[in-house]
Design an enzyme around this catalytic site. Sequence first.
Site, short mmCIF file in Angstrom:
data_model
loop_
_atom_site.label_atom_id
_atom_site.label_comp_id
_atom_site.label_asym_id
_atom_site.label_seq_id
_atom_site.Cartn_x
_atom_site.Cartn_y
_atom_site.Cartn_z
N LYS A 146 0.72 -1.24 -0.11
CA LYS A 146 0.03 0.02 0.03
C LYS A 146 0.80 1.25 0.22
CE LYS A 146 -3.91 -2.30 2.20
NZ LYS A 146 -4.55 -2.62 3.41
N HIS A 192 0.03 -5.85 17.77
CA HIS A 192 -1.30 -6.61 18.25
C HIS A 192 -1.71 -6.61 19.30
CE1 HIS A 192 0.50 -9.89 20.52
NE2 HIS A 192 1.77 -9.52 19.76
#
Length: 125
Positions: free
Chosen positions: A60, A110
Amino acid sequence: MIKGNGVDIVEIERFKKIIEEKPKFLKRFFTASENEFFEKKQMKAETISGNFAAKEAVSKAFGTGVRGFNLVDIEVLRDELGQPYVNLYNGAKAIAHQKGIETLMVSISHSNENAIAFVIAVGEA
């Protein structure tokens, strides 16, 4: 100068299932060095999913998505302090060169459910 940025988030549980059901997945999308790193980390799904999110975030930041290269052309490892860094190969390296990207800064985190990665692509003006 910032040339691009990218972010990706993935579900850790999904990667647990993929790892169990499709053992070739790790060799298809990760380099030998990444797989060695995963083994040192006891094959924790949060580590593997974080690396996968980082690869997607790099694609991206390129502004291309996964076009012109394979995800295995992006390698995400850690330095001696645990900071992630990116090595590029083949098509991914060519795209970075074409776009004037010299450095990819990456951060991975995370929770219990998700792994997220953020990438900033940096190069000369």
